[in-house]
Motif scaffolding. Structure first.
Motif, PDB file in Angstrom:
ATOM      1  N   ALA A  20     -28.698  -2.499 -27.010  1.00 12.72           N
ATOM      2  CA  ALA A  20     -28.833  -1.671 -25.810  1.00 12.72           C
ATOM      3  C   ALA A  20     -27.604  -0.785 -25.631  1.00 12.72           C
ATOM      4  O   ALA A  20     -27.721   0.413 -25.354  1.00 12.72           O
ATOM      5  N   VAL A  21     -26.426  -1.363 -25.812  1.00 12.58           N
ATOM      6  CA  VAL A  21     -25.185  -0.584 -25.707  1.00 12.58           C
ATOM      7  C   VAL A  21     -25.174   0.525 -26.753  1.00 12.58           C
ATOM      8  O   VAL A  21     -24.858   1.678 -26.456  1.00 12.58           O
ATOM      9  N   LEU A  22     -25.530   0.184 -27.967  1.00 11.76           N
ATOM     10  CA  LEU A  22     -25.554   1.149 -29.059  1.00 11.76           C
ATOM     11  C   LEU A  22     -26.476   2.329 -28.734  1.00 11.76           C
ATOM     12  O   LEU A  22     -26.162   3.477 -29.032  1.00 11.76           O
ATOM     13  N   LEU A  23     -27.607   2.046 -28.095  1.00 12.25           N
ATOM     14  CA  LEU A  23     -28.572   3.086 -27.753  1.00 12.25           C
ATOM     15  C   LEU A  23     -28.262   3.797 -26.438  1.00 12.25           C
ATOM     16  O   LEU A  23     -28.873   4.818 -26.111  1.00 12.25           O
ATOM     17  N   GLY A  24     -27.339   3.230 -25.667  1.00 11.68           N
ATOM     18  CA  GLY A  24     -26.961   3.845 -24.395  1.00 11.68           C
ATOM     19  C   GLY A  24     -27.890   3.509 -23.245  1.00 11.68           C
ATOM     20  O   GLY A  24     -28.019   4.285 -22.296  1.00 11.68           O
ATOM     21  N   PHE A  25     -28.537   2.343 -23.317  1.00 13.14           N
ATOM     22  CA  PHE A  25     -29.457   1.913 -22.266  1.00 13.14           C
ATOM     23  C   PHE A  25     -29.003   0.589 -21.675  1.00 13.14           C
ATOM     24  O   PHE A  25     -28.327  -0.198 -22.328  1.00 13.14           O
ATOM     25  N   ARG A  26     -29.435   0.335 -20.435  1.00 12.71           N
ATOM     26  CA  ARG A  26     -29.254  -0.993 -19.862  1.00 12.71           C
ATOM     27  C   ARG A  26     -30.319  -1.890 -20.489  1.00 12.71           C
ATOM     28  O   ARG A  26     -31.424  -1.430 -20.789  1.00 12.71           O
ATOM     29  N   GLU A  28     -32.357  -3.986 -19.260  1.00 11.93           N
ATOM     30  CA  GLU A  28     -33.621  -4.008 -18.522  1.00 11.93           C
ATOM     31  C   GLU A  28     -34.443  -2.736 -18.737  1.00 11.93           C
ATOM     32  O   GLU A  28     -35.606  -2.675 -18.340  1.00 11.93           O
ATOM     33  N   GLU A  29     -33.878  -1.747 -19.386  1.00 16.32           N
ATOM     34  CA  GLU A  29     -34.610  -0.531 -19.742  1.00 16.32           C
ATOM     35  C   GLU A  29     -35.204  -0.620 -21.145  1.00 16.32           C
ATOM     36  O   GLU A  29     -35.885   0.297 -21.585  1.00 16.32           O
ATOM     37  N   CYS A  30     -34.935  -1.713 -21.842  1.00 16.22           N
ATOM     38  CA  CYS A  30     -35.352  -1.871 -23.237  1.00 16.22           C
ATOM     39  C   CYS A  30     -36.570  -2.783 -23.370  1.00 16.22           C
ATOM     40  O   CYS A  30     -36.723  -3.739 -22.612  1.00 16.22           O
ATOM     41  N   VAL A  31     -37.390  -2.482 -24.358  1.00 14.64           N
ATOM     42  CA  VAL A  31     -38.521  -3.328 -24.722  1.00 14.64           C
ATOM     43  C   VAL A  31     -38.259  -3.873 -26.113  1.00 14.64           C
ATOM     44  O   VAL A  31     -37.935  -3.119 -27.035  1.00 14.64           O
ATOM     45  N   VAL A  32     -38.380  -5.171 -26.243  1.00 14.05           N
ATOM     46  CA  VAL A  32     -38.146  -5.862 -27.500  1.00 14.05           C
ATOM     47  C   VAL A  32     -39.492  -6.282 -28.083  1.00 14.05           C
ATOM     48  O   VAL A  32     -40.310  -6.874 -27.378  1.00 14.05           O
ATOM     49  N   PHE A  33     -39.724  -5.974 -29.337  1.00 13.57           N
ATOM     50  CA  PHE A  33     -40.891  -6.477 -30.048  1.00 13.57           C
ATOM     51  C   PHE A  33     -40.393  -7.563 -30.985  1.00 13.57           C
ATOM     52  O   PHE A  33     -39.510  -7.318 -31.813  1.00 13.57           O
ATOM     53  N   PRO A  79     -43.989  10.134 -25.304  1.00 10.99           N
ATOM     54  CA  PRO A  79     -42.806  10.629 -24.575  1.00 10.99           C
ATOM     55  C   PRO A  79     -43.221  11.240 -23.238  1.00 10.99           C
ATOM     56  O   PRO A  79     -44.214  11.969 -23.158  1.00 10.99           O
ATOM     57  N   LEU A  80     -42.480  10.926 -22.201  1.00 11.47           N
ATOM     58  CA  LEU A  80     -42.717  11.515 -20.891  1.00 11.47           C
ATOM     59  C   LEU A  80     -41.919  12.825 -20.793  1.00 11.47           C
ATOM     60  O   LEU A  80     -40.945  13.009 -21.526  1.00 11.47           O
ATOM     61  N   PRO A  81     -42.299  13.715 -19.902  1.00  9.69           N
ATOM     62  CA  PRO A  81     -41.603  15.001 -19.790  1.00  9.69           C
ATOM     63  C   PRO A  81     -40.112  14.835 -19.521  1.00  9.69           C
ATOM     64  O   PRO A  81     -39.687  13.903 -18.826  1.00  9.69           O
ATOM     65  N   GLY A  82     -39.346  15.758 -20.069  1.00  8.72           N
ATOM     66  CA  GLY A  82     -37.897  15.729 -19.848  1.00  8.72           C
ATOM     67  C   GLY A  82     -37.281  14.467 -20.392  1.00  8.72           C
ATOM     68  O   GLY A  82     -37.610  14.009 -21.467  1.00  8.72           O
ATOM     69  N   ASP A  83     -36.404  13.887 -19.629  1.00  9.86           N
ATOM     70  CA  ASP A  83     -35.745  12.639 -20.017  1.00  9.86           C
ATOM     71  C   ASP A  83     -36.260  11.470 -19.198  1.00  9.86           C
ATOM     72  O   ASP A  83     -35.532  10.528 -18.913  1.00  9.86           O
ATOM     73  N   GLU A  84     -37.533  11.515 -18.818  1.00  7.08           N
ATOM     74  CA  GLU A  84     -38.095  10.466 -17.971  1.00  7.08           C
ATOM     75  C   GLU A  84     -38.360   9.176 -18.722  1.00  7.08           C
ATOM     76  O   GLU A  84     -38.631   8.159 -18.114  1.00  7.08           O
ATOM     77  N   GLY A  85     -38.358   9.201 -20.034  1.00  7.67           N
ATOM     78  CA  GLY A  85     -38.566   7.982 -20.800  1.00  7.67           C
ATOM     79  C   GLY A  85     -39.815   8.023 -21.647  1.00  7.67           C
ATOM     80  O   GLY A  85     -40.280   9.093 -22.053  1.00  7.67           O
ATOM     81  N   LEU A  86     -40.351   6.865 -21.895  1.00  8.86           N
ATOM     82  CA  LEU A  86     -41.522   6.704 -22.745  1.00  8.86           C
ATOM     83  C   LEU A  86     -42.593   5.929 -22.015  1.00  8.86           C
ATOM     84  O   LEU A  86     -42.294   5.023 -21.231  1.00  8.86           O
ATOM     85  N   LEU A  87     -43.836   6.253 -22.314  1.00 11.16           N
ATOM     86  CA  LEU A  87     -44.963   5.485 -21.805  1.00 11.16           C
ATOM     87  C   LEU A  87     -45.445   4.593 -22.939  1.00 11.16           C
ATOM     88  O   LEU A  87     -45.826   5.084 -24.001  1.00 11.16           O
ATOM     89  N   LEU A  88     -45.393   3.306 -22.728  1.00  3.84           N
ATOM     90  CA  LEU A  88     -45.802   2.317 -23.720  1.00  3.84           C
ATOM     91  C   LEU A  88     -47.141   1.749 -23.284  1.00  3.84           C
ATOM     92  O   LEU A  88     -47.267   1.254 -22.165  1.00  3.84           O
TER      93      LEU A  88
END
Length: 95
Positions: A20-26, A28-33, A79-88
């Protein structure tokens, strides 16, 4: 992220926290498979959402996962518009 880059591997959360740190996310913003019990435990302990696949391990060993899927063939990411994230999107197994 390689195993040598963290002090403790799965089931400890270190691999997912470092990722998460490497990717720049918290976390709780990450999904693990994951496909293993130790991986699902590590992802949950890190605070990530865990989707576990059931093709290689029994369902009863994946109880740390938030969601279970047979495999990832039915998973789509948009991908969601802008930097809103991803829809999974996926259909979890009905237990």
């Amino acid at each position: 992220m390689a195993a040598e880059q963290v002090k403790q591997g799965k089931p400890h959360p270190d691999p997912f926290l470092a990722g998460a740190v490497l990717l720049g996310f918290r976390p709780e913003e990450c999904v693990v498979f994951e496909d293993s019990s130790s991986g699902a435990q590590a992802g949950r302990a890190a605070g990530c959402t865990v989707v576990a696949t059931t093709f290689s391990h029994p369902i009863d060993t994946l109880d740390a996962a938030h969601y279970l899927v047979e495999d990832v063939t039915g998973v789509s990411v948009t991908p969601l518009p802008g930097d809103e994230g991803l829809l999974l999107e996926f259909t979890p197994l009905a237990l």
